[in-house]
Scaffold this active site. Structure first.
Site, PDB file in Angstrom:
ATOM      1  N   GLU A 245       0.887  -1.170   0.000  1.00  7.56           N
ATOM      2  CA  GLU A 245       0.000   0.000   0.000  1.00  7.56           C
ATOM      3  C   GLU A 245       0.917   1.211   0.000  1.00  7.56           C
ATOM      4  OE1 GLU A 245      -1.792   2.919   0.509  1.00  7.56           O
ATOM      5  OE2 GLU A 245      -2.290   2.401   2.593  1.00  7.56           O
ATOM      6  N   CYS A 279      -1.867   9.055   2.317  1.00  3.92           N
ATOM      7  CA  CYS A 279      -1.668   8.630   0.929  1.00  3.92           C
ATOM      8  C   CYS A 279      -2.918   8.903   0.093  1.00  3.92           C
ATOM      9  CB  CYS A 279      -1.260   7.167   0.868  1.00  3.92           C
ATOM     10  SG  CYS A 279      -2.312   6.143   1.875  1.00  3.92           S
ATOM     11  N   GLU A 380       3.873  13.572  -4.998  1.00  3.27           N
ATOM     12  CA  GLU A 380       3.085  13.552  -3.769  1.00  3.27           C
ATOM     13  C   GLU A 380       3.659  14.601  -2.808  1.00  3.27           C
ATOM     14  OE1 GLU A 380       3.440   9.799  -1.678  1.00  3.27           O
ATOM     15  OE2 GLU A 380       1.384   9.962  -0.948  1.00  3.27           O
TER      16      GLU A 380
END
Ligand code: ADP
Length: 477
Positions: A245, A279, A380
């Site tokens: 993940e 995330c 990100e």
């Protein structure tokens, strides 16, 4: 302390490492710094316990998981305060996270009883097929610091429910939260060796051991795409099962038929959650030109009203970032965007004065007029920066949204059912929120496409990751 084979112990060489508050820099205590020998003993304990744990009935496994959930909830104020200090998030958010962590224990206690096989007709009259589900065996888990307790149970609960044993290594920034969670969970009475905790200051050697040790069957990891790629590569060489993940770069699309004020409220709530260190945090907010102004105005007004500070202080809704490097990364993305034509409508800088001097704080920021040539459009952020981009009728919004190597979460605001279905079908993301900023639950699968990961956690799919199918052919002649 380490939890190895049911016993809480110091590291064998008595080494430890300090945990400090990202808000104040104060020392919160020390965690055991496990040696290679400690890790070896933990893996060995998990291996030795695996066969007998696999034979424990799902009803007993469920009972222990339920008891663990009760213990976690009973300790929620204490663990919540610790989390707020060690990770930095506001106390209320910390306590919410503990509820979410307990949900995984409860949900998988129920799912343990629904691990079912099948019967399959054979072409041969004298043969029958059945399938049975078996636990994969020994699971090695690596968890991150941003959600330091729920990421533990999201792995531990399905693994243990499936009949696997586990060695877990938490992030070096939040070892004390992991110890507190394991204390609560282990006191439910799990047999020795079923769950083991290894805290360590340098994760690299643990990653190597997890990916190469023949006693480990499966690796489950939550963290950055860079580390996930490394671990997945090593695990592949040894044919170990993996769940990953990883990072995300969520688009947040506001179509012209949506209420811009409502959408901006949603954006401000989800963007600044955990100071943007999630995330599934929106990283590119696409707003149609016709409603851009009211959207920016509402988002800016709400952002400027956010109080930043120590998670334990009253009224704080945005805590610190994890470390100075995180502040530096956010600043460099903001500087890059401004140098290429974006405007910081609110914020845009680190907070370093007075109450912020000893912490790693960044002002909640709204950047308008973000464009595709800016770093923030591609990378990100993991910080409290809302990057807003205008789009027009002529733009293919799905091509823009999908133009990323990530594929974790996406958000859409629309009142149109057709647009809703179109978004569901065309967005290449594993989790989609439609007029909804919290598309997550222990009962629903969570995971990414592309470089955001492999496999799913949560929901019915979450336990499948810890099971192997065995096919049995039976001659009835
Ligand atoms: P972040 O950038 O969010 O801190 P990381 O991927 O670095 O994410 O960290 C997530 C988890 O991965 C943490 O538990 C960390 O200790 C662990 N980790 C980092 N590097 C390695 C590595 N080389 N091998 C194994 N685990 C690692």
């Amino acid at each position: 302390m380490l939890l190895i084979n049911g016993v809480w112990t110091n590291a064998e060489n008595n080494r430890s490492f300090e945990s400090t508050s990202p808000s104040t820099g104060e020392s919160l205590g020390f965690a055991a710094d496990a040696s290679a020998g400690d890790l070896d003993r933990a893996i060995s304990a998990a291996r030795s316990a695996a066969d007998s744990w696999a034979q424990v009935t799902p009803y007993r496994r469920a009972g222990l998981l339920n008891a663990a959930a009760e213990n976690v909830l009973a300790a929620k104020d204490e663990i919540g305060r610790l989390m707020s200090k060690e990770q930095g998030k506001p106390l209320r958010a910390a306590i919410n996270e503990i509820g979410y962590a307990a949900d995984f224990l409860t949900w998988y206690s129920e799912e343990a009883k629904r691990i079912e096989g099948t019967t399959i007709p054979s072409a041969r009259a004298d043969q029958r097929f059945v399938t049975v589900q078996a636990p994969v065996g020994v699971v090695a888990a690596i968890t991150p610091w941003n959600y330091p307790v729920s990421m533990i149970t999201r792995k531990l609960a399905p693994a243990v429910a499936a009949g696997c044993t586990l060695v877990l290594k938490p992030a070096e920034a939040t070892p004390l939260c992991a110890v507190a969670m394991f204390e609560a969970i282990q006191s439910a009475g799990f047999p020795d060796g079923v769950i083991n905790l290894i805290t360590v200051s340098d994760p690299v050697s643990v990653g190597k051991a997890f990916t190469t040790d023949p006693r480990i069957d499966k690796i489950t990891f939550t963290g950055s795409t860079a580390v996930g790629r490394l671990l997945a590569g090593e695990a592949a060489k040894n044919l170990k099962r993996i769940s990953m993940e990883l990072g995300g770069h969520a688009p947040f699309i506001v179509f012209p038929d949506a209420d811009p004020v409502h959408a901006a409220k949603g954006a401000s709530l989800v963007k600044f959650l955990n100071a943007g260190q999630a995330c599934i945090s929106p990283n590119r907010i696409f707003v149609h030109r016709s409603i851009y102004q009211p959207f920016i105005e509402t988002l800016s007004a709400r952002t400027s009203a956010l109080r930043v500070g120590d998670g334990l202080a009253d009224g704080v809704s945005v805590g610190p970032l994890v470390n100075p490097a995180a502040v530096g990364k956010v600043q460099s993305q903001v500087d890059d965007a401004i140098s290429k034509g974006a405007t910081a409508v609110i914020g845009g800088h680190a907070l370093q004065e007075e109450e912020y001097a000893a912490g790693h704080f960044f002002a909640p920021t709204v950047l308008s007029d973000v464009t595709a040539d800016m770093v923030i459009y591609r990378e990100e952020t993991f910080g409290p920066v809302a990057a807003v981009i205008q789009f027009d009728d002529d733009d293919d919004i799905y091509a823009l949204a999908n133009d990323t190597h990530y594929g974790l979460a996406a958000y859409v605001y629309t009142r149109s059912i057709s647009k809703m279905y179109e978004a569901m079908e065309r967005l290449r993301f594993g989790i989609i929120g439609i007029n909804d900023i919290n598309p997550t639950s222990a009962a629903a699968p969570f995971g990414g496409m592309n470089n955001s990961g492999l496999g799913r956690e949560g929901g019915r799919e979450g336990i499948v990751e810890y099971l192997e199918t065995k096919t049995v052919g039976i001659s009835v002649a």
